[in-house]
Design an enzyme around this catalytic site. Structure first.
Site, PDB file in Angstrom:
ATOM      1  N   HIS A 231      -7.784  18.284  56.379  1.00  0.00           N
ATOM      2  CA  HIS A 231      -8.615  18.138  55.171  1.00  0.00           C
ATOM      3  C   HIS A 231      -9.085  16.673  55.135  1.00  0.00           C
ATOM      4  O   HIS A 231      -8.706  15.871  56.001  1.00  0.00           O
ATOM      5  CB  HIS A 231      -7.762  18.397  53.921  1.00  0.00           C
ATOM      6  CG  HIS A 231      -7.222  19.775  53.815  1.00  0.00           C
ATOM      7  ND1 HIS A 231      -7.991  20.865  53.481  1.00  0.00           N
ATOM      8  CD2 HIS A 231      -5.963  20.252  54.010  1.00  0.00           C
ATOM      9  CE1 HIS A 231      -7.218  21.947  53.442  1.00  0.00           C
ATOM     10  NE2 HIS A 231      -5.995  21.614  53.767  1.00  0.00           N
TER      11      HIS A 231
ATOM     12  N   CYS B 148      -7.756  24.665  57.787  1.00  0.00           N
ATOM     13  CA  CYS B 148      -6.453  25.085  57.273  1.00  0.00           C
ATOM     14  C   CYS B 148      -6.396  26.593  56.981  1.00  0.00           C
ATOM     15  O   CYS B 148      -6.362  27.378  57.910  1.00  0.00           O
ATOM     16  CB  CYS B 148      -6.105  24.242  56.053  1.00  0.00           C
ATOM     17  SG  CYS B 148      -4.351  24.175  55.745  1.00  0.00           S
TER      18      CYS B 148
HETATM   19  N1  GLN Z   1      -1.740  28.639  52.488  1.00  0.00           N
HETATM   20  C1  GLN Z   1      -1.813  28.094  53.853  1.00  0.00           C
HETATM   21  C2  GLN Z   1      -0.535  27.299  54.231  1.00  0.00           C
HETATM   22  O1  GLN Z   1       0.211  26.876  53.367  1.00  0.00           O
HETATM   23  C3  GLN Z   1      -3.026  27.197  53.982  1.00  0.00           C
HETATM   24  C4  GLN Z   1      -2.940  25.942  53.103  1.00  0.00           C
HETATM   25  C5  GLN Z   1      -4.238  25.153  53.066  1.00  0.00           C
HETATM   26  O2  GLN Z   1      -5.331  25.692  53.267  1.00  0.00           O
HETATM   27  N2  GLN Z   1      -4.125  23.834  52.757  1.00  0.00           N
HETATM   28  O3  GLN Z   1      -0.306  27.085  55.420  1.00  0.00           O
END
Ligand code: GLN
Length: 235
Positions: free
Chosen positions: A186, A87
């Site tokens: 995740h 992510c």
């Molecule tokens: N801040 C980034 C987004 O919202 C990554 C989010 C995350 O790592 N879950 O796309």
């Protein structure tokens, strides 16, 4: 092969470690050296680099640390080191991440990709199919507003069955180039996808020992129960 060893560099876990991404630092009885890389540390040579996900504000900080060592990290990619980014960490593997507000964050261009924040947040279960794993499925949970577009020799990690993946319209999830892998999944990802964990470990060992490696089979019954429980789960 006896006495095999592997080094795992965990990049900026104090900032990027969302939704239990730390759980990806699992191992299978291989003698491994775990190196936590924090702000101000020089990133060492490792067999596998892992970076988790995080909020935009943590990404602002980490993008600066990574960008300062971009040349070294690209050299590591060219030496076939294994990278896994989840992510927010995945987004920084591309050329840039443009959050919804604020400055554009430099990426380290390990992947020919870029990310721009969208208005909608994608939150839910994901099932996707790879062309290189057996079983072919990868499962996990996504929570991001970033929309990632991949180009050139960088290819999708998997094709979506359920979920939004990279950007919610081109049906791709994640990205891969050489031994660099990025994903929005995740979960933690690897305990729920032990075949992907073994794939990455094998890549790293084959690169380190310059030999074909066949990992001993493990009793992954519980992991595959968790995997199958998510395959096809509604978004
Ligand atoms: N801040 C980034 C987004 O919202 C990554 C989010 C995350 O790592 N879950 O796309």
């Amino acid at each position: 092969m006896e006495n095999i060893k592997i080094t795992v560099g965990h990049l900026y876990p104090k900032q990027l470690n969302l939704y239990g991404d730390m759980g990806n630092i699992k191992w299978r009885g291989i003698d491994f050296e775990y190196i936590e890389v924090n702000a101000g540390d020089k990133i060492p040579s490792c067999d596998i680099y892992f970076i988790g996900g995080g909020q935009d504000k943590e990404q602002v900080e980490v993008s600066k640390y990574l960008y300062e060592q971009k040349d070294f990290l690209i050299e590591q990619r060219e030496n076939w080191a294994v990278f896994l980014g989840i992510c927010g960490g995945y987004q920084l593997f591309g050329h840039y991440y443009q959050p919804f507000e604020g400055e554009r964050l430099n990426g380290i261009s390990l992947l020919d990709a870029y990310t721009v924040a969208g208005k909608k947040r994608f939150i839910g279960n994901v099932t996707a199919r790879t062309g290189f794993l057996r079983p072919s499925t990868l499962v996990g949970f996504e929570n991001h507003s970033g929309l990632t577009y991949i180009k050139g020799d960088t290819k999708p990690l998997a094709i979506l069955t359920i979920g939004n993946g990279n950007n919610g319209f081109d049906n791709t999830e994640g990205a891969k180039f050489m031994n660099v892998f990025g994903t929005y999944l995740h979960g933690s990802l690897l305990p729920k996808n032990p075949h992907f964990a073994d794939f990455l470990i094998t890549l790293a060992l084959e690169k380190r020992y310059e030999d074909e490696i066949e990992l001993a089979s493990l009793d992954d019954k519980l992991e595959y129960i968790a995997h199958r429980a998510v395959v096809g789960k509604d978004y």
